[in-house]
Design a protein around this motif. Structure first.
Motif, mmCIF file in Angstrom:
data_model
loop_
_atom_site.group_PDB
_atom_site.id
_atom_site.type_symbol
_atom_site.label_atom_id
_atom_site.label_comp_id
_atom_site.label_asym_id
_atom_site.label_seq_id
_atom_site.Cartn_x
_atom_site.Cartn_y
_atom_site.Cartn_z
ATOM 1 N N TRP A 49 39.740 35.293 34.797
ATOM 2 C CA TRP A 49 39.990 34.071 34.035
ATOM 3 C C TRP A 49 38.677 33.695 33.369
ATOM 4 O O TRP A 49 37.644 33.606 34.032
ATOM 5 N N GLN A 50 38.712 33.516 32.066
ATOM 6 C CA GLN A 50 37.534 33.192 31.259
ATOM 7 C C GLN A 50 36.379 34.152 31.533
ATOM 8 O O GLN A 50 35.229 33.752 31.672
ATOM 9 N N GLY A 51 36.697 35.429 31.641
ATOM 10 C CA GLY A 51 35.684 36.457 31.831
ATOM 11 C C GLY A 51 35.166 36.622 33.245
ATOM 12 O O GLY A 51 34.389 37.522 33.524
ATOM 13 N N GLU A 52 35.578 35.770 34.157
ATOM 14 C CA GLU A 52 35.134 35.846 35.548
ATOM 15 C C GLU A 52 36.228 36.450 36.428
ATOM 16 O O GLU A 52 37.389 36.076 36.310
ATOM 17 N N GLN A 53 35.844 37.362 37.308
ATOM 18 C CA GLN A 53 36.808 37.913 38.255
ATOM 19 C C GLN A 53 37.079 36.872 39.337
ATOM 20 O O GLN A 53 36.163 36.402 40.002
ATOM 21 N N ASP A 113 43.158 29.279 45.862
ATOM 22 C CA ASP A 113 43.149 27.826 45.960
ATOM 23 C C ASP A 113 43.451 27.201 44.607
ATOM 24 O O ASP A 113 43.140 27.782 43.555
ATOM 25 N N ALA A 114 44.029 26.028 44.628
ATOM 26 C CA ALA A 114 44.313 25.297 43.395
ATOM 27 C C ALA A 114 43.018 25.103 42.606
ATOM 28 O O ALA A 114 41.966 24.811 43.176
ATOM 29 N N GLY A 115 43.101 25.318 41.305
ATOM 30 C CA GLY A 115 41.956 25.123 40.433
ATOM 31 C C GLY A 115 41.098 26.345 40.202
ATOM 32 O O GLY A 115 40.237 26.339 39.325
ATOM 33 N N VAL A 116 41.307 27.428 40.972
ATOM 34 C CA VAL A 116 40.524 28.650 40.761
ATOM 35 C C VAL A 116 40.806 29.220 39.380
ATOM 36 O O VAL A 116 39.907 29.666 38.680
ATOM 37 N N VAL A 117 42.063 29.211 38.983
ATOM 38 C CA VAL A 117 42.452 29.620 37.633
ATOM 39 C C VAL A 117 42.905 28.363 36.911
ATOM 40 O O VAL A 117 43.917 27.765 37.253
ATOM 41 N N GLY A 118 42.121 27.955 35.946
ATOM 42 C CA GLY A 118 42.436 26.745 35.199
ATOM 43 C C GLY A 118 43.399 27.015 34.062
ATOM 44 O O GLY A 118 43.998 28.093 33.968
ATOM 45 N N SER A 119 43.524 26.059 33.183
ATOM 46 C CA SER A 119 44.433 26.230 32.051
ATOM 47 C C SER A 119 43.880 27.280 31.094
ATOM 48 O O SER A 119 42.680 27.538 31.043
ATOM 49 N N GLY A 120 44.780 27.891 30.354
ATOM 50 C CA GLY A 120 44.387 28.926 29.402
ATOM 51 C C GLY A 120 44.822 30.304 29.866
ATOM 52 O O GLY A 120 45.560 30.462 30.826
ATOM 53 N N SER A 121 44.323 31.288 29.169
ATOM 54 C CA SER A 121 44.717 32.676 29.406
ATOM 55 C C SER A 121 44.009 33.283 30.612
ATOM 56 O O SER A 121 42.892 32.907 30.941
ATOM 57 N N PHE A 122 44.686 34.230 31.242
ATOM 58 C CA PHE A 122 44.090 35.037 32.295
ATOM 59 C C PHE A 122 44.547 36.471 32.073
ATOM 60 O O PHE A 122 45.482 36.734 31.324
ATOM 61 N N SER A 123 43.880 37.407 32.737
ATOM 62 C CA SER A 123 44.285 38.810 32.640
ATOM 63 C C SER A 123 44.373 39.396 34.040
ATOM 64 O O SER A 123 43.652 38.982 34.951
ATOM 65 N N VAL A 124 45.277 40.359 34.200
ATOM 66 C CA VAL A 124 45.452 41.066 35.458
ATOM 67 C C VAL A 124 45.390 42.557 35.146
ATOM 68 O O VAL A 124 46.056 43.038 34.226
ATOM 69 N N GLY A 125 44.590 43.276 35.906
ATOM 70 C CA GLY A 125 44.497 44.718 35.760
ATOM 71 C C GLY A 125 45.028 45.413 36.996
ATOM 72 O O GLY A 125 44.807 44.940 38.118
#
Length: 75
Positions: A20-24, A45-57
C-alpha cells in the motif's frame, strides 16, 4: 483479511505480498501440497491499509500451481 488457497499435482508453494503506497504491509507463505488444497491468510490491524489503491502479488514456485485470492475489508 487477505486469504489465498492453492493446489498443485506436484506440490509447491506461493509467496503472497501486499503493498500500500509503495510499502509492504503483509507477506506470507502458503504451502500447496500435492493433491490437497493449501490455505493461508493474514489479518491486518485496522488502519494498516488506508484509503486508496493497494497491490497484491502472488509468486508461485511452479507454473502448474493453481491459486485463488480473496481480500476482505471490514465494514
Amino acid at each position: 483479511m487477505l486469504t489465498v488457497a492453492c493446489e498443485s499435482e506436484s506440490g509447491g508453494s506461493v509467496v503472497v505480498t501486499m503493498r500500500w503506497q509503495g510499502e509492504q504491509v503483509a507477506e506470507f507463505l502458503v504451502d500447496c501440497p500435492a493433491g490437497t488444497p493449501g490455505v493461508g491468510s493474514v489479518t491486518m490491524d485496522a488502519g494498516v491499509v488506508g484509503s486508496g489503491s493497494f497491490s497484491v502479488g502472488v509468486d508461485a514456485s511452479d507454473e502448474n500451481i493453481r491459486w485463488a485470492l480473496t481480500v476482505t475489508q471490514p465494514e
